[in-house]
Design a protein around this motif. Structure first.
Motif, short mmCIF file in Angstrom:
data_model
loop_
_atom_site.label_atom_id
_atom_site.label_comp_id
_atom_site.label_asym_id
_atom_site.label_seq_id
_atom_site.Cartn_x
_atom_site.Cartn_y
_atom_site.Cartn_z
N ASP A 197 0.87 -1.19 0.00
CA ASP A 197 0.00 0.00 0.00
C ASP A 197 0.90 1.23 0.00
O ASP A 197 2.08 1.16 0.35
CB ASP A 197 -0.91 0.00 1.24
CG ASP A 197 -2.03 1.02 1.13
OD1 ASP A 197 -2.20 1.60 0.04
OD2 ASP A 197 -2.72 1.27 2.13
N LYS A 198 0.32 2.38 -0.39
CA LYS A 198 1.13 3.58 -0.53
C LYS A 198 1.42 4.16 0.85
O LYS A 198 0.76 5.10 1.29
CB LYS A 198 0.37 4.59 -1.37
CG LYS A 198 1.25 5.65 -2.01
CD LYS A 198 0.42 6.49 -2.94
CE LYS A 198 1.26 7.38 -3.81
NZ LYS A 198 0.42 8.09 -4.77
N GLN A 206 -3.62 -9.65 -6.24
CA GLN A 206 -3.98 -8.26 -6.53
C GLN A 206 -4.30 -7.48 -5.26
O GLN A 206 -4.00 -6.30 -5.15
CB GLN A 206 -5.21 -8.22 -7.46
CG GLN A 206 -4.94 -8.76 -8.85
CD GLN A 206 -3.83 -8.01 -9.55
OE1 GLN A 206 -3.78 -6.80 -9.55
NE2 GLN A 206 -2.89 -8.76 -10.13
N ALA A 207 -4.91 -8.16 -4.29
CA ALA A 207 -5.32 -7.47 -3.06
C ALA A 207 -4.12 -6.92 -2.29
O ALA A 207 -4.27 -6.02 -1.47
CB ALA A 207 -6.11 -8.43 -2.16
N ILE A 218 -1.96 -4.95 -3.09
CA ILE A 218 -1.71 -3.53 -3.33
C ILE A 218 -2.35 -2.69 -2.22
O ILE A 218 -2.04 -1.52 -2.04
CB ILE A 218 -2.21 -3.10 -4.74
CG1 ILE A 218 -1.62 -1.76 -5.16
CG2 ILE A 218 -3.72 -3.02 -4.80
CD1 ILE A 218 -0.17 -1.81 -5.51
N THR A 219 -3.27 -3.30 -1.47
CA THR A 219 -3.89 -2.58 -0.34
C THR A 219 -3.30 -3.02 1.00
O THR A 219 -3.78 -2.62 2.05
CB THR A 219 -5.41 -2.83 -0.29
OG1 THR A 219 -5.64 -4.20 0.03
CG2 THR A 219 -6.07 -2.50 -1.61
N TYR A 220 -2.27 -3.88 0.97
CA TYR A 220 -1.76 -4.44 2.23
C TYR A 220 -0.79 -3.49 2.92
O TYR A 220 0.22 -3.10 2.35
CB TYR A 220 -1.04 -5.76 1.98
CG TYR A 220 -1.94 -6.96 1.76
CD1 TYR A 220 -3.32 -6.82 1.70
CD2 TYR A 220 -1.40 -8.23 1.61
CE1 TYR A 220 -4.13 -7.92 1.49
CE2 TYR A 220 -2.21 -9.34 1.39
CZ TYR A 220 -3.58 -9.18 1.33
OH TYR A 220 -4.36 -10.27 1.11
N GLN A 221 -1.10 -3.15 4.16
CA GLN A 221 -0.07 -2.66 5.07
C GLN A 221 0.30 -3.85 5.94
O GLN A 221 -0.08 -4.97 5.64
CB GLN A 221 -0.60 -1.47 5.88
CG GLN A 221 -0.94 -0.29 4.98
CD GLN A 221 -1.45 0.92 5.73
OE1 GLN A 221 -1.34 1.00 6.94
NE2 GLN A 221 -2.04 1.85 5.02
N GLN A 233 -2.96 -5.99 7.24
CA GLN A 233 -3.77 -6.74 6.28
C GLN A 233 -3.03 -8.00 5.82
O GLN A 233 -3.63 -9.06 5.65
CB GLN A 233 -4.12 -5.88 5.06
CG GLN A 233 -5.14 -4.80 5.33
CD GLN A 233 -4.54 -3.53 5.87
OE1 GLN A 233 -3.35 -3.47 6.16
NE2 GLN A 233 -5.36 -2.51 6.03
N GLN A 293 -3.19 -10.57 8.56
CA GLN A 293 -4.50 -11.24 8.59
C GLN A 293 -4.58 -12.30 7.50
O GLN A 293 -5.06 -13.41 7.75
CB GLN A 293 -5.60 -10.18 8.41
CG GLN A 293 -6.98 -10.68 8.73
CD GLN A 293 -7.14 -10.99 10.20
OE1 GLN A 293 -6.83 -10.17 11.05
NE2 GLN A 293 -7.62 -12.19 10.52
N ASP A 343 -5.03 -16.21 8.26
CA ASP A 343 -6.23 -16.93 7.82
C ASP A 343 -5.91 -18.07 6.86
O ASP A 343 -6.81 -18.72 6.36
CB ASP A 343 -7.20 -15.95 7.12
CG ASP A 343 -7.79 -14.96 8.10
OD1 ASP A 343 -7.68 -15.21 9.32
OD2 ASP A 343 -8.34 -13.93 7.66
N GLN A 359 7.39 6.31 -2.74
CA GLN A 359 6.04 5.72 -2.74
C GLN A 359 5.26 6.12 -3.98
O GLN A 359 4.58 5.28 -4.59
CB GLN A 359 5.27 6.16 -1.49
CG GLN A 359 5.83 5.57 -0.20
CD GLN A 359 5.22 6.23 1.03
OE1 GLN A 359 4.07 6.61 1.03
NE2 GLN A 359 6.02 6.39 2.07
N TYR A 374 4.47 3.01 -6.45
CA TYR A 374 3.04 2.68 -6.46
C TYR A 374 2.49 2.81 -7.89
O TYR A 374 1.69 1.98 -8.33
CB TYR A 374 2.30 3.60 -5.51
CG TYR A 374 0.87 3.19 -5.20
CD1 TYR A 374 0.61 2.21 -4.24
CD2 TYR A 374 -0.21 3.77 -5.84
CE1 TYR A 374 -0.68 1.82 -3.95
CE2 TYR A 374 -1.51 3.39 -5.56
CZ TYR A 374 -1.74 2.41 -4.60
OH TYR A 374 -3.02 2.04 -4.31
#
Lengths: 434, 324
Positions: free
Chosen positions: A205-206, A257-258, A260-263, A266, A269, A273, A404, A408
């Motif tokens: 993530d950015k 793809q998800a 790109i939103t990971y800090q 995330q 988690q 999982d 960043q 990004y």
């Protein structure tokens, strides 16, 4: 009813004024930097300025000091948890030359900025135990070969792997290179029980995590963000190899793809999982993965190793915190003595019982009583022995923002990797040249 | 229609006033603490920020690697740089985002808020509970609701689980803007609902009874009675919300993150500059935002809220309004 209209008009007037006042940020002008006071004299009460420490370990050290120093008490000034806000409050205190803050708990990446602005005082190398500490932590506490802070705790990258799946797929050792990582993934994802899983994730993530992951990739491909003179070197084949590892990873689906939103959280988690085979993260997530209360589906199914690189084990970036003395503080002699006490061997040892933060002295990493509780420490030490600090530039805020922005853009396909690196080279040259 | 006229007369009846010599001086004396406070908390920061926006801090490194800084007077240089400099694209993008968010969120909030108010204004069992529950989003701090919505919108969050489609709401693009709009509308539609409800509750029931006798259906009553009579309250609510939305900062910042171009607003831009210790540029952004807010508010009052400004003129001729 009677006063409705006039009140309404007054209200809209007040709204305008309030909006006007609120849209202005508090401002203070930066003054001319003056020659800092290098003599560490005077004794008396001092303050310790830091983010909260939920573990209570730092408070325990301060209590131990206060018990034996009735006339030189240390009071804790607590700053917000958010690192940007901590930096801003400390910088503002320095700009008005406030004497309220004595001892500053600095992120390793701010140390250069604070030193170059003379906001923190040079420390005598013979008083701080620099010989016992991991060399990279001392480098991160220095600016132009002068020591400005004492390392407090350290942090490095670890690769978390799903050992159960790797064994089932016939992969017996954790990957040391990017190619091995991809091979291991192909083997694992062919297993029926891993059908819905993704291979690898880091922090993309950015935010600061992206700078960390990119700089690790560049260093792991034998490149660097800056050369020894501080000139940016990102428009190079090595940096391109590194960026392509990430961009191709997203394109091929090796990185979901998800991601790109990971800090940090995330990604934790997702691994916890059971959705990831490999995860690059900090040591702090170990406790969550190892939780036996049922919250972790990977408990006893994972292992740690140093992060992989282009041709061999990768190079971790260095995290952690340093302790420094504000240039504008009083009672600096007390402050220096407190720092040597606080970052000294005995207190580091005592704090290990409460806190899972990695100590800066390598001897603890082999201590069995400690590694029994924190089994990742030997891997972390391997990681830290090769670790590189993030760019030690004065204007770190602008540097990390530029990295960043461009990386990004490359990861989201807005720019080609080549164009992103060329633009980054220009941006970093601008930042470092003025 | 007669009823409306009577109400207007009642509301505008005023006690006769007598002005004595010396009243003006006394009034000024009594008001001086207010003026002093206003000067301190409004005028001073305003002027100080304007002054700051005319300077640029220049820094370099000396031979020993220490920072040498100084503030240089650049006149309107910071402003010129914002409008035409290399980063001008970022400014226009932020200006567009700010405007886009303001108009979409306030537009949706008005529709939903008025619907809330109509629902809350009905007499039924559990009305108090409904009123309280509708107001909960408004009571939650913006940063907290930003975090809540971040969980809902994250890659493995509630929204993606329910729809079964993986949309990366917290990355860049229109999905991110949509996420911000949804969260903002959820949070502040109750505010408009509350103010409109207050406006509705002072509409006398006789008007509706009269309308019913005349055979007006519910929709006709809403268009012909409710809307015109809550219009003043609604306009104030919309004005408040617009001024608020133009300063939008915390929701996109927490929900999506800083420096994401699709949700970057003027406030975030100003924050980013001050975070880099570029106080001159940060102040210039704030002043531009202030002027923009003032222009929008003025235009709003001029175009839509004519009765706020002309209230005094209309008070003198209440009959004119009644015949509308």
């Amino acid at each position: 009813m009677k006063q409705r209209r006039p009140v309404r008009r007054a209200l809209s007037g007040i709204t305008l004024l309030t909006a006007a006042a609120l849209s202005l940020t508090a401002c203070s002008s930066a003054g001319q930097a003056e020659k800092a006071d290098v003599s560490l004299t005077d004794r008396g009460p001092i303050s310790y300025v830091s983010s909260p420490d939920a573990s209570g370990a730092a408070q325990q050290s301060i209590d131990a000091w206060n018990d034996t120093h009735p006339d030189e008490q240390v009071s804790w000034i607590e700053l917000p948890l958010d690192a940007d806000q901590q930096r801003q409050q400390m910088a503002q205190n320095a700009q008005v030359k406030g004497s309220t803050y004595t001892i500053l708990n600095l992120d390793v990446v701010w140390t250069s900025e604070f030193a170059a602005n003379r906001w923190i005082t040079e420390l005598p190398k013979d008083v701080i135990a620099i010989d016992d500490a991991i060399p990279a932590t001392i480098a991160a506490a220095s600016y132009r070969d002068t020591l400005y802070a004492a390392p407090y705790y350290t942090d490095g990258a670890l690769l978390y792997s799903r050992t159960d799946l790797l064994t089932a797929a016939g992969v017996n050792s954790p990957p040391e290179t990017w190619a091995q990582l991809e091979e291991a993934c192909t083997a694992v994802l062919a297993l029926p029980e891993a059908a819905d899983m993704s291979c690898y994730a880091g922090q993309f993530d950015k935010n600061e995590g992206l700078t960390v992951n990119f700089s690790e990739a560049v260093n792991s491909a034998n490149g660097s963000l800056f050369d020894a003179e501080g000139t940016p070197t990102v428009d190079t084949p090595e940096a391109l190899t590194a960026l392509n590892f990430l961009v191709d990873g997203f394109a091929s689906g090796m990185i979901p793809q998800a991601a790109i939103t990971y800090q940090e959280e995330q990604g934790r988690q997702a691994f916890q999982d059971g959705n990831l085979v490999f995860l690059r993260n900090w040591p702090y997530v170990y406790a969550s993965f190892n939780a036996t209360d049922g919250s972790s589906s990977v408990q006893s199914k994972f292992a740690t190793s140093p992060i992989p690189g282009e041709n061999g084990p990768g190079v971790s970036t260095l995290g952690g915190r340093n302790i420094a003395i504000s240039s504008f503080a009083e009672n600096k002699a007390t402050a220096l003595e407190f720092i040597t006490f606080f970052t000294g061997r005995d207190q580091q040892s005592d704090r290990l019982e409460l806190s899972s933060r990695a100590p800066v002295f390598s001897e603890f990493f082999a201590d069995e009583t400690v590694t029994e509780r924190l089994p990742y420490l030997p891997d972390l030490l391997t990681s830290l022995e090769k670790a590189q600090p993030r760019p030690t530039v004065v204007n770190y805020g602008a540097t990390t923002a530029a990295i960043q922005n461009e990386i990004y853009a490359a990861l989201t396909g807005v720019k080609t990797p080549e164009a992103a690196l060329a633009d980054l080279q220009v941006a970093l040259s601008d930042i470092t040249s003025n | 229609m007669m009823t409306t006229t009577q109400i207007e007369r009642q509301t505008t009846a005023r006690r006769p006033q007598t002005v004595k010599v010396g009243d003006g001086r006394m009034a000024a004396l009594l008001l001086s603490p207010t003026f002093l406070v206003l000067a301190l908390v409004v005028a001073y920061p305003l002027l100080s920020a304007f002054r700051q926006s005319l300077y640029r801090s220049q820094s370099g490194l000396d031979d020993d690697g220490f920072v040498v800084t100084g503030d240089v007077f650049v006149g309107l240089g910071n402003y010129v740089n914002i409008f035409t400099g290399t980063e001008a694209g970022r400014f226009y993008n932020a200006l567009w985002n700010t405007t886009f968010f303001t108009f979409t969120t306030v537009g949706l909030e008005v529709i939903i808020g008025v619907a809330f108010a109509v629902a809350m204004n009905r007499a039924f069992r559990g009305r108090a509970l409904l009123r309280a529950s509708i107001l909960i989003p408004w009571a939650i701090p913006t940063a907290v609701s930003g975090l809540l919505w971040r969980w809902i919108f994250q890659a493995d969050g509630v929204v993606n689980s329910i729809t079964g489609v993986e949309v990366l709401w917290t990355a860049e693009g229109f999905a991110a803007q949509a996420a911000v709009i949804v969260a903002e509308v959820w949070k502040t539609a109750p505010f408009i609902g509350l103010l409109v409800l207050a406006g509705m509750q002072i509409i006398p029931g006789e008007i509706y009874e009269a309308a019913k006798l005349d055979g007006a259906n519910a929709w006709r009553q809403f268009i012909g009675i409710t809307l015109p009579l809550v219009r003043p309250a609604l306009l104030v609510a919309v004005l408040f919300r617009m001024l608020d939305a133009l300063r939008m900062f915390d929701l996109p910042f927490v929900l999506i993150g800083p420096r994401k171009s699709s949700v970057e607003t003027l406030s975030i831009l100003a924050w980013d500059e001050s975070n880099q210790l570029n106080y001159g540029t940060a102040s210039a952004f704030s002043i531009i935002l202030l002027i923009y807010v003032a222009v929008i508010a003025y235009a709003f009052i001029k175009i839509l809220g004519a009765d706020i400004v002309e209230a005094k003129a209309r008070r003198a001729t209440p009959k004119k309004k009644a015949t509308r």
